[in-house]
Design a protein around this motif. Structure first.
Motif, PDB file in Angstrom:
ATOM      1  N   THR A  45       0.814  -1.218   0.000  1.00  0.00           N
ATOM      2  CA  THR A  45       0.000   0.000   0.000  1.00  0.00           C
ATOM      3  C   THR A  45       0.846   1.264   0.000  1.00  0.00           C
ATOM      4  OG1 THR A  45      -0.124   0.023   2.422  1.00  0.00           O
ATOM      5  CG2 THR A  45      -1.835  -1.197   1.227  1.00  0.00           C
ATOM      6  N   MET A  46       2.165   1.106   0.231  1.00  0.00           N
ATOM      7  CA  MET A  46       3.112   2.220   0.223  1.00  0.00           C
ATOM      8  C   MET A  46       2.778   3.256   1.287  1.00  0.00           C
ATOM      9  SD  MET A  46       5.361   1.389  -1.991  1.00  0.00           S
ATOM     10  CE  MET A  46       6.262   2.888  -2.267  1.00  0.00           C
ATOM     11  N   ASN A  47       2.453   2.791   2.493  1.00  0.00           N
ATOM     12  CA  ASN A  47       2.263   3.722   3.603  1.00  0.00           C
ATOM     13  C   ASN A  47       2.621   3.041   4.921  1.00  0.00           C
ATOM     14  OD1 ASN A  47       0.049   2.154   4.445  1.00  0.00           O
ATOM     15  ND2 ASN A  47      -1.395   3.386   3.275  1.00  0.00           N
ATOM     16  N   ASP A  48       2.726   3.849   5.973  1.00  0.00           N
ATOM     17  CA  ASP A  48       3.000   3.338   7.309  1.00  0.00           C
ATOM     18  C   ASP A  48       1.710   2.760   7.875  1.00  0.00           C
ATOM     19  OD1 ASP A  48       5.074   4.918   6.522  1.00  0.00           O
ATOM     20  OD2 ASP A  48       5.420   5.824   8.459  1.00  0.00           O
ATOM     21  N   SER A  49       1.668   1.451   8.020  1.00  0.00           N
ATOM     22  CA  SER A  49       0.423   0.818   8.436  1.00  0.00           C
ATOM     23  C   SER A  49       0.223   0.838   9.946  1.00  0.00           C
ATOM     24  CB  SER A  49       0.372  -0.627   7.934  1.00  0.00           C
ATOM     25  OG  SER A  49       1.460  -1.367   8.452  1.00  0.00           O
ATOM     26  N   ARG A  50       1.326   0.882  10.694  1.00  0.00           N
ATOM     27  CA  ARG A  50       1.205   0.935  12.153  1.00  0.00           C
ATOM     28  C   ARG A  50       2.528   1.400  12.747  1.00  0.00           C
ATOM     29  NH1 ARG A  50       1.950  -4.712  11.144  1.00  0.00           N
ATOM     30  NH2 ARG A  50      -0.222  -4.811  10.543  1.00  0.00           N
TER      31      ARG A  50
END
Length: 248
Positions: A45-50
């Motif tokens: 997803t190319m983002n910081d998930s947690r």
């Protein structure tokens, strides 16, 4: 970036800026941040998930060493002396400990034990599941390099004392059990190989194989053209070397 074309496939923006080398697990990169967090970056997803705080019971302090990743656990230390064990899947806090000095080197995980080197001059061993202290070895100087697990031993480079090998799980030895010492091994441990531990010294361009059993030198290999050496998954039981002329 696509492997075949080199074209950019997607871009992402960090919410928690990396402050350490990332460690990969599955489809995630895990890294420490200057705000005292361990963060998971989702490559799909190319983002910081947690993200999860390392200093659970004190003010946040920067994380400057890469986390250690076990089968389902991530362990991170902070410059505030915090050590946190987190679930690799959810980021949930398993346990945390407060040491007396900063942690500026990556922990090591082996055989159900976490090893942490600290500026407070101790090498610590904690139970991986519960965080229960198992033993701690006192040294004369702050510890700035990561411990290295090999077989039933854990090795620690101690300034002024040399390379110290301790039993990972000693019997009734709260101060740790030293198996052997070497004051003439130069470089950093790379991997285990043929019953020994391979050390690489980039300054001298020399690889040294040291016996796990007693610390004796088994072999030395001069690699004058090599600039970088590391263990990899290309071939189990070996290492990969990059030479200055472009050869691997």
């Amino acid at each position: 970036v696509g492997f075949d074309s080199g074209a950019t496939l997607a871009r992402g923006r960090f919410r928690h800026v990396p402050n350490t080398t990332p460690i990969q697990r599955g489809g995630f990169f895990m890294y420490g941040t200057s705000s005292g967090m361990t963060s998971w970056f989702n490559c799909a997803t190319m983002n910081d998930s947690r993200a999860a705080a390392v200093d659970a019971f004190r003010d946040a302090s920067p994380v400057v060493a890469a986390p250690a990743v076990g089968e389902d656990t991530v362990v991170t230390g902070s410059t505030g002396g915090g050590v946190a064990s987190l679930s690799a899947d959810s980021g949930r806090l398993n346990w945390s400990r407060a040491l007396l000095g900063p942690v500026t080197a990556s922990p090591a995980i082996a055989n159900g034990t976490v090893f942490v080197a600290s500026d407070d001059q101790y090498l610590y061993a904690f139970d991986l599941l519960s965080g229960t202290p198992m033993w701690k070895y006192f040294t004369q100087t702050p510890l700035k390099t990561s411990p290295f697990a090999a077989g039933e031993l854990v090795l620690q480079d101690v300034p002024g004392e040399g390379l110290v090998a301790l039993t990972q799980k000693p019997e009734s030895q709260p101060g740790g059990e030293v198996r052997w010492r070497r004051d003439s091994v130069h470089g950093s441990p790379v991997c285990t190989l043929d019953g020994g531990i391979l050390f690489w010294c980039p300054k001298g361009r020399m690889a040294t194989l040291v016996s796990v059993r007693n610390g004796a030198t088994l072999r030395t290999i001069s690699l004058p053209a090599v600039e970088h050496l590391e263990a990899g998954s290309i071939e189990e039981g070996g290492f990969v070397a990059w030479s200055s002329d472009g050869r691997i």
